[in-house]
Write an enzyme that holds these catalytic residues in place. Structure first.
Site, PDB file in Angstrom:
ATOM      1  N   GLY A   1       0.824  -1.204   0.000  1.00 18.57           N
ATOM      2  CA  GLY A   1       0.000   0.000   0.000  1.00 18.57           C
ATOM      3  C   GLY A   1       0.855   1.250   0.000  1.00 18.57           C
ATOM      4  N   GLY A   2       0.304   2.320   0.553  1.00 18.45           N
ATOM      5  CA  GLY A   2       0.969   3.610   0.542  1.00 18.45           C
ATOM      6  C   GLY A   2       1.721   3.898   1.827  1.00 18.45           C
TER       7      GLY A   2
ATOM      8  N   CYS B   1       2.761  -0.135  -8.618  1.00 20.50           N
ATOM      9  CA  CYS B   1       3.758   0.546  -7.787  1.00 20.50           C
ATOM     10  C   CYS B   1       5.078   0.749  -8.527  1.00 20.50           C
ATOM     11  CB  CYS B   1       3.994  -0.231  -6.500  1.00 20.50           C
ATOM     12  SG  CYS B   1       4.430  -1.971  -6.766  1.00 20.50           S
TER      13      CYS B   1
ATOM     14  N   ALA C   1       1.411   6.525   3.851  1.00 16.66           N
ATOM     15  CA  ALA C   1       0.526   6.968   4.937  1.00 16.66           C
ATOM     16  C   ALA C   1      -0.121   5.773   5.624  1.00 16.66           C
ATOM     17  CB  ALA C   1      -0.534   7.916   4.394  1.00 16.66           C
TER      18      ALA C   1
ATOM     19  N   GLU D   1       5.544  -3.260   1.375  1.00 16.23           N
ATOM     20  CA  GLU D   1       5.922  -2.889   0.005  1.00 16.23           C
ATOM     21  C   GLU D   1       5.074  -1.686  -0.337  1.00 16.23           C
ATOM     22  OE1 GLU D   1       5.061  -2.227  -3.614  1.00 16.23           O
ATOM     23  OE2 GLU D   1       4.424  -4.312  -3.798  1.00 16.23           O
TER      24      GLU D   1
END
Length: 477
Positions: free
Chosen positions: A230-231, A284, A233, A250
């Site tokens: 994911g991101g 990504c 944040a 990741e």
């Protein structure tokens, strides 16, 4: 009334008592696909406790038994690949050709995990290398952690789920998955197939919802490992909630692809165009920054624009489509705002993207300043910035001037340059003469800097999801 998607625990669907939820809308039609039930605290606890019981009940399962479970899962998923493909196309707008390829990887990945599992080795340690170790025997072996929490993204709901599911089961763990809302239908389909294939109930549970469900799952005291794709944040929020437990992540990227003066320009342009724009740039490691040595800069831009124009934008249900919809109208508008920002900073638009609902055609931005969002953020969409570089040193300096470092690429005909890039390009993995979106499952995949920590890939994920245990024996004589 739309179909409801709720948690899967102990081999059956379970609805949260709160009844709270939200609708998921198709990026293709704008119609509501289904209603997702937000998993409440009690249901998340039930999912983790179920997984814990299943882990304890099966913790002595043999390697042969785990291999048999994975083989049965692989066969079940392969037999249902067409249905999984349709789910991916409908929920995220991924072109059918790409979605079919993704679904086909599931069984192959599981069988590769079986092959790795059957060849795992321990280690005998020479304890008599210390004087006091004489007469002692020591060995190390890998053991499971227990319950793994997997938080998966929307962009590859089948592939990025199996990248966590198969290594977790292979190494003897139980797993609770919290998919992105657009990946929930695929995850629940996997769970139903796993039951039909004979996987013991509780070893694979699914909880539904959005951010709150992920945070609650990560914070559960009986979760031993968190694996997130994911991101940045999201990683910070989950790590804060999790506390002191193993965390594999990741995360994001704005992948740099270097094109040097001695490269095959036509080959580089075609490969980078596919890496940037297929799947609407929602990977990504999609190519986002292209850094080109000055002597071939204008030639590359011209060739790159031509390559991008050859890609077909259209209905993802069409097998000929290269670029379908983005995951939502909001996502498409967000990416378009990055293009507007670049223009406001004085960048040139070599190929202007067209926005139509959730459809966004490829966009190519040229010579954007360092403060432009397309240079310093992760766009996660079908736009690219092409920047000139004076020489190799300048190209590397620009590539490394990023908070991210997941996977990069360099196009060159020089072995010496390739070896220099291997040393000085600051990322978790680097490809020479392949674009940044090229990935195979057998190598260690993960990032540096804000792109994460830990590694995926068959053997490497299995190492992340298991831990070393030392056993020492003293001879009685």
């Amino acid at each position: 009334m739309p179909r409801q998607l709720s948690a899967w625990i102990d081999g059956k669907f379970v609805e949260s008592k709160s009844g709270a939820g939200f609708d998921l809308v198709s990026p293709l039609s704008g119609e509501t696909l289904y209603r997702i039930i937000e998993t409440d605290d009690a249901t998340i606890d039930a999912a983790v406790q179920s997984a814990r019981r299943a882990y304890l009940a099966n913790r002595r399962s043999t390697i042969a038994q785990r291999a048999a479970w994975l083989e049965a899962l692989a066969k079940a998923f392969e037999q249902d690949a067409a249905r999984i493909t349709e789910m991916i196309v409908t929920t995220i707008g991924k072109p059918r050709r790409a979605a079919s390829f993704e679904a086909s990887r599931v069984g192959a990945f599981m069988r590769n995990c079986i092959a790795e599992l059957l060849t795992q080795r321990g280690e005998v340690l020479p304890l008599d290398s210390a004087p006091t170790g004489a007469g002692h025997l020591g060995f190390a072996r890998r053991i499971p952690y227990g319950v793994i929490a997997a938080i998966t993204p929307f962009n590859a709901p089948a592939n990025l789920l199996v990248q966590k599911l198969a290594p977790a089961l292979a190494t003897g763990n139980a797993i609770v998955v919290k998919p992105h809302p657009t990946g929930i239908e695929v995850a629940l389909a996997f769970a139903e197939l796993a039951k039909k294939a004979g996987l013991p109930d509780g070893l694979f549970n699914v909880v539904t919802g959005d951010r709150d469900a992920a945070v609650k799952l990560a914070a559960h005291p009986d979760v031993s490992v968190i694996s997130l794709t994911g991101g940045v944040a999201a990683a910070r929020a989950l790590a804060a909630a999790a506390g002191p437990k193993k965390f594999c992540a990741e995360l994001g990227s704005n992948a740099a692809n270097l094109v040097l003066a001695d490269a095959n320009i036509e080959d580089a342009a075609v490969k980078i165009a596919a890496a940037a724009f297929e799947a609407s740039g929602q990977q990504c490691i999609s190519a986002q920054r292209v850094i080109v040595e000055q002597p071939v800069f204008e030639r590359f831009v011209e060739t790159f624009v031509a390559a991008a124009k050859k890609l077909k934008v259209g209905d993802p249900r069409d097998n000929a489509t290269d670029v379908g919809t983005m995951v939502s109208i909001a996502a498409a508008r967000r990416v378009m705002s990055i293009v507007t920002d670049a223009e406001a900073h004085g960048a040139r638009i070599a190929l202007k993207p067209k926005l139509d609902g959730a459809y966004l055609s490829p966009g190519i931005i040229v010579q954007a300043p360092a403060l432009a969002r397309v240079v310093c953020e992760e766009a996660f969409g079908p736009i690219v910035v092409v920047q000139p570089a004076r020489d190799l040193d300048d190209a590397l300096s620009q590539a490394n001037a990023s908070q991210f470092g997941l996977q990069g690429a360099c196009f060159t005909s020089s072995l010496d340059t390739a070896l220099r890039i291997a040393d000085d390009f600051d990322c978790g993995s680097i490809w020479i003469n392949e674009a940044s979106r090229f990935r195979l499952d057998m190598y260690p995949f993960g990032g540096v800097k804000d792109s994460g920590f830990g590694r995926e890939g068959i053997r490497y994920a299995m190492e992340e999801y298991s831990q070393l245990k030392f056993v020492g024996l003293r001879a009685s004589r």
